[in-house]
Design a protein around this motif. Structure first.
Motif, mmCIF file in Angstrom:
data_model
loop_
_atom_site.group_PDB
_atom_site.id
_atom_site.type_symbol
_atom_site.label_atom_id
_atom_site.label_comp_id
_atom_site.label_asym_id
_atom_site.label_seq_id
_atom_site.Cartn_x
_atom_site.Cartn_y
_atom_site.Cartn_z
ATOM 1 N N THR A 113 7.457 6.553 2.219
ATOM 2 C CA THR A 113 7.374 5.319 1.944
ATOM 3 C C THR A 113 6.093 4.792 2.690
ATOM 4 O OG1 THR A 113 9.757 4.772 1.179
ATOM 5 C CG2 THR A 113 8.274 3.054 1.952
ATOM 6 N N PRO A 114 6.091 5.030 4.133
ATOM 7 C CA PRO A 114 4.639 4.671 4.651
ATOM 8 C C PRO A 114 3.635 5.125 4.280
ATOM 9 C CG PRO A 114 6.693 5.093 6.336
ATOM 10 C CD PRO A 114 7.054 5.631 4.774
ATOM 11 N N ILE A 115 3.608 6.557 3.670
ATOM 12 C CA ILE A 115 2.503 7.153 3.329
ATOM 13 C C ILE A 115 1.989 6.432 2.201
ATOM 14 C CG2 ILE A 115 1.877 9.377 1.965
ATOM 15 C CD1 ILE A 115 3.497 10.786 4.157
ATOM 16 N N ILE A 116 2.885 6.116 1.052
ATOM 17 C CA ILE A 116 2.546 5.317 -0.332
ATOM 18 C C ILE A 116 1.916 4.155 0.044
ATOM 19 C CG2 ILE A 116 3.333 4.376 -2.269
ATOM 20 C CD1 ILE A 116 5.486 6.656 -2.344
ATOM 21 N N VAL A 117 2.425 3.378 0.943
ATOM 22 C CA VAL A 117 1.806 2.142 1.533
ATOM 23 C C VAL A 117 0.536 2.248 1.942
ATOM 24 C CG1 VAL A 117 2.095 0.085 3.045
ATOM 25 C CG2 VAL A 117 4.245 1.168 1.870
ATOM 26 N N TYR A 118 0.157 3.347 2.787
ATOM 27 C CA TYR A 118 -0.998 3.459 3.494
ATOM 28 C C TYR A 118 -1.918 3.735 2.214
ATOM 29 C CZ TYR A 118 1.468 3.358 7.796
ATOM 30 O OH TYR A 118 2.088 3.072 8.982
ATOM 31 N N ILE A 119 -1.573 4.872 1.545
ATOM 32 C CA ILE A 119 -2.478 5.092 0.278
ATOM 33 C C ILE A 119 -2.832 3.909 -0.726
ATOM 34 C CG2 ILE A 119 -2.837 6.296 -2.027
ATOM 35 C CD1 ILE A 119 -0.904 8.627 -0.822
ATOM 36 N N SER A 120 -2.079 2.946 -0.960
ATOM 37 C CA SER A 120 -2.429 1.821 -1.680
ATOM 38 C C SER A 120 -3.373 0.778 -0.747
ATOM 39 C CB SER A 120 -1.003 1.050 -1.979
ATOM 40 O OG SER A 120 -0.522 0.553 -0.700
ATOM 41 N N GLN A 121 -3.189 0.909 0.505
ATOM 42 C CA GLN A 121 -4.019 0.021 1.326
ATOM 43 C C GLN A 121 -5.221 0.809 1.293
ATOM 44 O OE1 GLN A 121 -2.083 -0.048 4.999
ATOM 45 N NE2 GLN A 121 -0.601 -1.591 4.281
ATOM 46 N N TYR A 122 -5.699 2.198 1.290
ATOM 47 C CA TYR A 122 -6.885 2.718 1.419
ATOM 48 C C TYR A 122 -7.623 2.705 -0.037
ATOM 49 C CZ TYR A 122 -5.004 4.433 5.556
ATOM 50 O OH TYR A 122 -4.486 4.806 6.779
ATOM 51 N N THR A 123 -6.895 2.743 -1.271
ATOM 52 C CA THR A 123 -7.333 2.615 -2.510
ATOM 53 C C THR A 123 -7.413 1.475 -3.196
ATOM 54 O OG1 THR A 123 -5.224 3.565 -3.350
ATOM 55 C CG2 THR A 123 -6.887 5.201 -2.649
ATOM 56 N N ASN A 124 -6.711 0.393 -2.617
ATOM 57 C CA ASN A 124 -6.754 -0.608 -3.103
ATOM 58 C C ASN A 124 -5.874 -1.016 -4.485
ATOM 59 O OD1 ASN A 124 -7.098 -3.789 -3.034
ATOM 60 N ND2 ASN A 124 -8.945 -3.706 -4.072
ATOM 61 N N ILE A 125 -4.624 -0.144 -4.666
ATOM 62 C CA ILE A 125 -4.143 -0.199 -5.928
ATOM 63 C C ILE A 125 -2.482 -0.714 -5.786
ATOM 64 C CG2 ILE A 125 -5.323 1.980 -6.777
ATOM 65 C CD1 ILE A 125 -2.726 3.691 -5.666
ATOM 66 N N ASN A 126 -1.978 -0.901 -6.820
ATOM 67 C CA ASN A 126 -0.631 -1.587 -6.764
ATOM 68 C C ASN A 126 0.447 -0.288 -6.438
ATOM 69 O OD1 ASN A 126 1.667 -2.844 -7.032
ATOM 70 N ND2 ASN A 126 1.514 -2.891 -9.415
ATOM 71 N N PRO A 127 1.285 -0.628 -5.353
ATOM 72 C CA PRO A 127 1.853 0.613 -4.910
ATOM 73 C C PRO A 127 3.393 0.622 -5.477
ATOM 74 C CG PRO A 127 2.299 -1.386 -3.425
ATOM 75 C CD PRO A 127 0.965 -1.803 -4.458
ATOM 76 N N MET A 128 3.651 -0.314 -6.215
ATOM 77 C CA MET A 128 4.876 -0.491 -6.843
ATOM 78 C C MET A 128 5.378 0.887 -7.911
ATOM 79 S SD MET A 128 7.417 -2.304 -6.763
ATOM 80 C CE MET A 128 7.056 -4.058 -6.157
#
Length: 454
Positions: free
Chosen positions: A134-149
């Motif tokens: 879960t933290p990994i996905i959140v960080y990825i979404s922050q780095y790539t500026n995408i919707n994490p849902m």
């Protein structure tokens, strides 16, 4: 009879209040009746009414038909502490950055994350994988500026689906395996085909649901431009990160081979929880960023704020909730409700029996959380055919994908997302998962029936 009626009413009142979380005004202050306060209040009512006693509470977590509730508590809260400590090292942020860098587009990232979650779940447990990824996905979404849902939902669902392969994938699997005296290979042989069907159904269900909103390309330039400086601050202390990661790898291996070396899952988690407690204590003075908890040792001041921060990340407020439901299950058994429910599951047609049992247990998990639900139905289905056990396994795993209270991991997952500023409530969760969950329950029921008949 009166005690039984009171218990049933208190049970459903507890479920309602846990979901609703109403607010009350006390001395002009709003107080939220969250699941911890509600659970403690209900336990108090059970004790005050004489329906339960301290002995009842103790008995509720003691071994029952080879099922040991207190071990489930160690597995859950210990896993939370270990994974929270790993995240505190900063290594998950680094992994997220690297993972996003090699995924060229959103669809590839979606496939990679689901496969990663599934493979990890096969060899460890769904709760551990959810807490780690879960933290990994959140960080990825922050780095790539995408919707994490889409990624969060698909990975959460995958971890609660691939977990059916082996009984180490979910504590509820252990409960059913113990109740039906299934060894590792017997369990795996029974659940292999139904799990494959569930995996394929859920993957394609979510892929078609999200295919139009998954980004065509990931903004790798955005990642590199915005993360170069941040990467230097990911790793707060190289030695701590190295040791934390190393112990987690060792922990991962130990769980994977635990059945082969005769080391029970709860013992592995208890052991490594102790190791991380010592590790966090040793590095707390170096890693603490605040001076909230400072003690004097041998004339020197030692900062324990980091240690207490990692301990506080564990959702301890869930303990009274789980304990209350274990007590309810124990009381239901004592009053004969469990035996009565079991008598209702007598069907002439095995296909109908399998489908009804799968759906009933899945939705029951969302009324009483999957661990207590599994203990309840494992006792209710005592000496019934093996397809009932298989349906219970599916219900306890997939049931955790219907609402957030279907499994302990769901409640904790929503709290983790809140920590990262992402809202996840029951309304959002049900909207995203309900249709796919129903589809998986139906197709997997058919698969169970085929295995049973063959």
């Amino acid at each position: 009879m009166i005690a039984t009626i009171i218990t049933i009413h208190l049970f459903f009142a507890t479920v309602y209040l846990v979901i609703k979380e109403p607010e009350v005004v006390v001395k002009n202050k709003k107080v939220v009746l969250d699941y911890a306060r509600v659970s403690l209040g209900v336990l108090g009512l059970l004790l005050a009414s004489g329906i339960a006693s301290l002995t009842t509470i103790k008995s509720a977590i003691m071994p029952q038909m080879n099922i040991v509730p207190w071990q489930i508590l160690i597995i859950f809260f210990g896993s939370a502490y270990i994974c929270g400590s790993l995240d505190a090292s900063g290594v998950l942020k680094l992994i997220a950055y690297k993972f996003a860098s090699v995924s060229k587009n959103g669809k590839r990232l979606f496939i990679n994350l689901v496969l990663l979650a599934g493979i990890l779940t096969v060899f460890t447990s769904n709760d551990i994988v959810t807490l780690t990824l879960t933290p990994i996905i959140v960080y990825i979404s922050q780095y790539t500026n995408i919707n994490p849902m889409p990624y969060l939902i698909a990975v959460f669902f995958a971890s609660n689906t691939w977990s059916m392969f082996f009984y180490i994938g979910n504590p509820t699997n252990v409960v059913v395996a113990q109740a039906y005296s299934l060894n590792f290979m017997e369990y795996a042989k029974l659940m292999f085909f139904p799990t494959i069907v569930a995996i394929l159904t859920s993957f394609f269900g979510f892929y078609f649901k999200y295919r139009n909103i998954l980004p065509g390309k990931l903004n790798i330039a955005f990642i590199r431009e915005n993360s170069r400086v941040e990467l230097q601050s990911f790793i707060k202390d190289t030695k701590y990160t190295f040791l934390s990661t190393g112990f987690f790898v060792l922990f991962f291996i130990t769980i994977a081979i635990g059945d082969l070396i005769g080391l029970q899952l709860w013992k592995s988690i208890l052991l490594f929880s102790g190791i991380y407690l010592l590790l966090n204590t040793a590095f707390s003075d170096v890693l603490s960023e605040r001076d909230e908890i400072v003690v004097e040792i041998g004339g020197f001041e030692y900062n324990l704020t980091f240690l207490f921060d990692t301990v506080k990340r564990v959702p301890w407020k869930m303990l009274p909730l789980v304990l209350t439901f274990f007590v309810f299950v124990h009381i239901f058994t004592r009053f004969g409700i469990t035996r009565y429910v079991g008598s209702l599951f007598n069907f002439q047609n095995e296909l109908i029996a399998t489908i009804i049992t799968t759906f009933t247990t899945a939705f029951a998990a969302n009324v009483m959380i999957n661990q207590p639900m599994t203990i309840f139905f494992a006792q209710a289905f005592y000496k019934k055919p093996i397809n009932y056990a298989m349906s219970l396994i599916v219900g306890s795993n997939i049931g955790g994908n219907i609402t957030l209270i279907g499994a302990l991991a769901g409640v904790m997952w929503s709290r983790i997302l809140k920590f990262y500023g992402i809202e996840m409530n029951n309304k959002i969760f049900v909207r995203e998962t309900f249709f796919v969950a129903l589809l998986v329950l139906f197709t997997t029921s058919i698969a169970i029936y085929m295995v049973y008949m063959l």
